[in-house]
Design a protein around this motif. Structure first.
Motif, mmCIF file in Angstrom:
data_model
loop_
_atom_site.group_PDB
_atom_site.id
_atom_site.type_symbol
_atom_site.label_atom_id
_atom_site.label_comp_id
_atom_site.label_asym_id
_atom_site.label_seq_id
_atom_site.Cartn_x
_atom_site.Cartn_y
_atom_site.Cartn_z
ATOM 1 N N SER A 1 -12.216 -26.455 -12.637
ATOM 2 C CA SER A 1 -13.310 -25.914 -11.816
ATOM 3 C C SER A 1 -12.733 -25.395 -10.495
ATOM 4 C CB SER A 1 -14.353 -27.003 -11.548
ATOM 5 O OG SER A 1 -15.400 -26.495 -10.743
ATOM 6 N N PRO A 2 -12.790 -24.075 -10.289
ATOM 7 C CA PRO A 2 -13.302 -23.031 -11.185
ATOM 8 C C PRO A 2 -12.410 -22.858 -12.413
ATOM 9 C CG PRO A 2 -12.207 -22.023 -9.314
ATOM 10 C CD PRO A 2 -12.240 -23.493 -9.036
ATOM 11 N N SER A 3 -12.896 -22.125 -13.392
ATOM 12 C CA SER A 3 -12.212 -22.012 -14.672
ATOM 13 C C SER A 3 -11.065 -21.002 -14.574
ATOM 14 C CB SER A 3 -13.208 -21.587 -15.756
ATOM 15 O OG SER A 3 -12.567 -21.546 -17.012
ATOM 16 N N TRP A 4 -9.897 -21.470 -14.079
ATOM 17 C CA TRP A 4 -8.743 -20.582 -13.924
ATOM 18 C C TRP A 4 -7.803 -20.609 -15.123
ATOM 19 C CZ3 TRP A 4 -4.067 -22.943 -14.307
ATOM 20 C CH2 TRP A 4 -4.023 -24.311 -14.072
ATOM 21 N N LEU A 5 -7.837 -21.706 -15.920
ATOM 22 C CA LEU A 5 -6.928 -21.841 -17.062
ATOM 23 C C LEU A 5 -7.468 -21.040 -18.254
ATOM 24 C CD1 LEU A 5 -4.320 -23.293 -17.932
ATOM 25 C CD2 LEU A 5 -5.749 -25.136 -18.825
ATOM 26 N N PRO A 6 -6.666 -20.129 -18.825
ATOM 27 C CA PRO A 6 -7.141 -19.306 -19.953
ATOM 28 C C PRO A 6 -7.617 -20.154 -21.127
ATOM 29 C CG PRO A 6 -5.081 -18.413 -19.065
ATOM 30 C CD PRO A 6 -5.302 -19.740 -18.400
ATOM 31 N N ASP A 7 -8.640 -19.643 -21.859
ATOM 32 C CA ASP A 7 -9.233 -20.390 -22.971
ATOM 33 C C ASP A 7 -8.223 -20.667 -24.077
ATOM 34 O OD1 ASP A 7 -11.627 -20.377 -21.640
ATOM 35 O OD2 ASP A 7 -12.426 -18.617 -22.693
ATOM 36 N N ASN A 8 -7.320 -19.720 -24.352
ATOM 37 C CA ASN A 8 -6.369 -19.934 -25.447
ATOM 38 C C ASN A 8 -5.412 -21.088 -25.147
ATOM 39 O OD1 ASN A 8 -5.202 -18.313 -23.388
ATOM 40 N ND2 ASN A 8 -3.560 -17.671 -24.773
ATOM 41 N N ILE A 9 -5.064 -21.269 -23.883
ATOM 42 C CA ILE A 9 -4.191 -22.384 -23.527
ATOM 43 C C ILE A 9 -4.957 -23.702 -23.611
ATOM 44 C CG2 ILE A 9 -2.890 -23.423 -21.624
ATOM 45 C CD1 ILE A 9 -1.979 -20.705 -20.809
ATOM 46 N N GLN A 10 -6.220 -23.688 -23.216
ATOM 47 C CA GLN A 10 -7.024 -24.908 -23.337
ATOM 48 C C GLN A 10 -7.127 -25.342 -24.798
ATOM 49 O OE1 GLN A 10 -10.773 -25.046 -21.252
ATOM 50 N NE2 GLN A 10 -10.049 -23.668 -19.629
ATOM 51 N N ARG A 11 -7.295 -24.382 -25.709
ATOM 52 C CA ARG A 11 -7.387 -24.725 -27.137
ATOM 53 C C ARG A 11 -6.067 -25.303 -27.643
ATOM 54 N NH1 ARG A 11 -10.432 -19.871 -27.305
ATOM 55 N NH2 ARG A 11 -8.569 -18.699 -27.923
ATOM 56 N N LEU A 12 -4.930 -24.707 -27.208
ATOM 57 C CA LEU A 12 -3.626 -25.214 -27.647
ATOM 58 C C LEU A 12 -3.405 -26.645 -27.169
ATOM 59 C CD1 LEU A 12 -1.359 -22.083 -27.042
ATOM 60 C CD2 LEU A 12 -2.025 -23.054 -29.253
ATOM 61 N N LEU A 13 -3.802 -26.923 -25.944
ATOM 62 C CA LEU A 13 -3.633 -28.270 -25.394
ATOM 63 C C LEU A 13 -4.536 -29.268 -26.111
ATOM 64 C CD1 LEU A 13 -3.460 -27.439 -21.573
ATOM 65 C CD2 LEU A 13 -1.556 -27.984 -23.101
ATOM 66 N N THR A 14 -5.741 -28.843 -26.442
ATOM 67 C CA THR A 14 -6.669 -29.720 -27.166
ATOM 68 C C THR A 14 -6.145 -30.025 -28.563
ATOM 69 O OG1 THR A 14 -8.535 -28.799 -25.929
ATOM 70 C CG2 THR A 14 -9.050 -29.981 -27.955
ATOM 71 N N ASP A 15 -5.624 -28.992 -29.243
ATOM 72 C CA ASP A 15 -5.071 -29.202 -30.593
ATOM 73 C C ASP A 15 -3.863 -30.130 -30.564
ATOM 74 O OD1 ASP A 15 -7.009 -27.522 -31.531
ATOM 75 O OD2 ASP A 15 -5.715 -25.744 -31.645
ATOM 76 N N GLU A 16 -3.174 -30.167 -29.440
ATOM 77 C CA GLU A 16 -1.988 -31.016 -29.328
ATOM 78 C C GLU A 16 -2.356 -32.486 -29.463
ATOM 79 O OE1 GLU A 16 1.484 -32.134 -26.065
ATOM 80 O OE2 GLU A 16 0.393 -30.236 -25.849
ATOM 81 N N ALA B 1 3.177 -24.759 -15.029
ATOM 82 C CA ALA B 1 1.926 -23.978 -15.058
ATOM 83 C C ALA B 1 1.537 -23.640 -16.484
ATOM 84 C CB ALA B 1 2.042 -22.717 -14.213
ATOM 85 N N PHE B 2 1.794 -24.589 -17.412
ATOM 86 C CA PHE B 2 1.438 -24.446 -18.819
ATOM 87 C C PHE B 2 2.048 -23.189 -19.432
ATOM 88 C CE2 PHE B 2 -1.993 -26.698 -16.613
ATOM 89 C CZ PHE B 2 -1.911 -27.929 -17.262
ATOM 90 N N GLY B 3 3.265 -22.870 -18.971
ATOM 91 C CA GLY B 3 3.986 -21.732 -19.529
ATOM 92 C C GLY B 3 3.596 -20.385 -18.959
ATOM 93 N N LEU B 4 2.736 -20.359 -17.935
ATOM 94 C CA LEU B 4 2.305 -19.085 -17.350
ATOM 95 C C LEU B 4 3.336 -18.596 -16.332
ATOM 96 C CD1 LEU B 4 -1.455 -19.970 -16.717
ATOM 97 C CD2 LEU B 4 -0.580 -18.396 -18.467
ATOM 98 N N ASP B 5 3.720 -17.331 -16.446
ATOM 99 C CA ASP B 5 4.589 -16.713 -15.438
ATOM 100 C C ASP B 5 3.765 -16.046 -14.345
ATOM 101 O OD1 ASP B 5 6.939 -17.448 -16.738
ATOM 102 O OD2 ASP B 5 6.812 -15.714 -18.077
ATOM 103 N N GLU B 6 2.589 -15.615 -14.699
ATOM 104 C CA GLU B 6 1.667 -15.004 -13.749
ATOM 105 C C GLU B 6 0.264 -15.143 -14.305
ATOM 106 O OE1 GLU B 6 2.671 -10.942 -13.325
ATOM 107 O OE2 GLU B 6 2.480 -10.457 -15.453
ATOM 108 N N LEU B 7 -0.711 -14.832 -13.464
ATOM 109 C CA LEU B 7 -2.108 -15.022 -13.869
ATOM 110 C C LEU B 7 -2.963 -13.982 -13.168
ATOM 111 C CD1 LEU B 7 -3.869 -16.948 -15.587
ATOM 112 C CD2 LEU B 7 -4.155 -18.363 -13.550
ATOM 113 N N THR B 8 -3.958 -13.481 -13.886
ATOM 114 C CA THR B 8 -4.897 -12.520 -13.308
ATOM 115 C C THR B 8 -6.300 -13.122 -13.338
ATOM 116 O OG1 THR B 8 -3.556 -10.646 -14.066
ATOM 117 C CG2 THR B 8 -5.847 -10.193 -13.468
#
Length: 475
Positions: A88-103, A131-138
């Protein structure tokens, strides 16, 4: 019996996790539901581009990852935990959240139905450091203010809890009593910083308002360290009083104005303000002056140029037409940069004002400077010694020179000049006048100042002879 064993295992795992992570909070209504905030502090600040303005911020801390855990009755033997990740706020991309949940499910299967929450949480913490593998973020620009404010607030909170050894007083101090330099990250206690910087500003020595660490500085063009001055904005953050910071900014600007040969000053004796220029904007609010206003001066050359003694170039020469028109930034007088008269129009021919047009006050100041100061051989700034040896370092350009003859000295071997028998005017005279000019010592100078001494001596001698002849005639 199996249900009781499962409850015991779930209770045991949550109890263990609480001892490791005091931030873990369980739901009073359901003791097998829990939430845990995880710090996200990338080892390298993450560059974030905020659209549509394309503003880029490098953030050292991001809002925490919120981990929600639900342990079903079949856990751990027959069912994995239910986990949900959010920010909060939702800065982490949804695809990374799904990968972490599946882990979480993958780990449960790998552990063969055993307790695996600690391993999962440890994995999340390790990935947060990258940063969960992020090199940059938009992200949208609506998040910018909140994310930047969080990063600054978290950085200060963690800093305040640490203990540091001040590099000046060498005493251990809590972070809340210290300040970390913005550019180099060296840490000093606030009391030492305030004492040192306030004294520098009071004495007008603004070129030393920089990091006090001996290790600090950037490599200059000739391999020497080039220090960076602190910005007024950073001095306010230490904090220093605003009136002191205003004085610092004004002295810095004044030095730049006076060292720029293209600058012209108001001809009104009661004003003497600088001409309006975009190069050196007038100071309005020091809290808005960024780092670009505090770049250090370029490294001084190792030796003066061939025409160093030619004197400063005549200001305004080469200007024609309307380029001669200047306006004083203080009293708004429109004047000519060539003749320094009130603006006379584009088509009037004028000549530069010569030395004979100096005011009585200006002439008295010039006479005092010629008689009582030795000029720097490189930048011509007049210097007067208060005490110490005759090896001088110019406060303006840092050139080394001899106070007696004005000769440039090699910074690597400055005292060889005073040990050379060929230099008769300075040989073995390093400590002559050690108590300073104001001690009224009879010191013989060479160079320009020596010529002024000789001229003054013969002027007084001629006056003495005239008075002697007058006395003899009246007897």
């Amino acid at each position: 019996m199996a249900d009781l064993d499962a409850e015991d295992e779930r209770t045991e795992e949550f109890t263990t996790l609480k001892s490791i992570y005091p931030e873990l909070v369980t739901d009073d209504a359901n003791p097998y539901d829990a939430t845990l905030p995880l710090l996200v502090a990338p080892s390298k600040p993450l560059p974030i581009t905020f659209e549509p303005g394309q503003e880029v911020e490098r953030l050292a801390y991001l809002p925490p990852l919120r981990l929600e855990i639900v342990l079903p009755s079949e856990y751990p033997a027959d069912a994995p935990p239910t986990v949900k990740l959010s920010t909060s706020p939702s800065w982490l991309p949804d695809n990374i959240q799904r990968l972490l949940t599946d882990e979480a499910r993958s780990l449960w299967e790998e552990y063969g139905g055993g307790m695996m929450l600690f391993t999962f949480i440890s994995s999340l913490q390790e990935q947060a450091e990258t940063a969960f593998g992020l090199d940059e973020l938009t992200l949208p620009s609506t998040m910018r203010a909140e994310l930047v404010d969080y990063s600054r607030r978290m950085k200060k909170e963690l800093f305040d809890k640490e203990t540091f050894d001040c590099q000046v007083c060498l005493e251990p101090k809590k972070g809340s009593a210290c300040y970390r330099m913005a550019r180099c990250s060296h840490v000093f206690c606030i009391a030492c910083l305030q004492d040192y910087y306030n004294n520098c500003i009071k004495e007008g020595d603004v070129n030393n308002v920089k990091c006090m660490s001996t290790e600090c500085g950037q490599t200059g063009t000739k391999g020497k360290k080039k220090d960076r001055l602190l910005s007024p904005k950073e001095l306010l953050q230490i904090p220093l009083a605003r009136d002191q910071v205003n004085r610092y900014a004004k002295i810095k600007r004044k030095k730049k104005l006076e060292s720029d040969p293209s600058m012209v000053f108001c001809p009104r004796t009661w004003c003497q303000g600088a001409m309006r220029t975009d190069k050196y904007p007038k100071i309005t609010d020091v809290s808005q002056m960024d780092d670009s206003d505090s770049e250090a001066e370029d490294d001084p050359p190792q030796q003066p140029s061939a025409d160093a003694d030619a004197g400063p170039e005549k200001r305004g020469i080469g200007l024609r037409g309307m380029d001669r028109l200047q306006v004083c930034e203080d009293c708004n007088l429109a004047f000519c940069a060539i003749c320094l008269a009130s603006w006379h129009g584009d088509f009037v021919r004028c000549e530069p004002r010569d030395a004979t047009q100096l005011t009585e006050e200006d002439q008295a100041s010039l006479n005092f400077i010629l008689k009582n100061t030795s000029p720097c051989p490189y930048c011509s700034v007049p210097c007067q010694k208060s005490f110490g040896c005759n090896h001088m370092t110019c406060a303006q350009c840092k050139s080394h020179f001899c106070y007696l003859c004005g000769a440039w000295l090699n910074p690597d071997h400055p005292y060889a000049h005073f040990n050379d028998p060929k230099r008769k005017t300075c040989f073995q005279r390093l400590m002559d006048g050690a108590e300073g000019d104001m001690a009224n010592g009879n010191i013989q100078f060479a160079g320009r100042r020596g010529a002024e001494q000789v001229a003054e001596f013969w002027e007084q001698e001629a006056l003495r002879l005239q008075m002697q002849e007058f006395d003899e005639d009246t007897r």
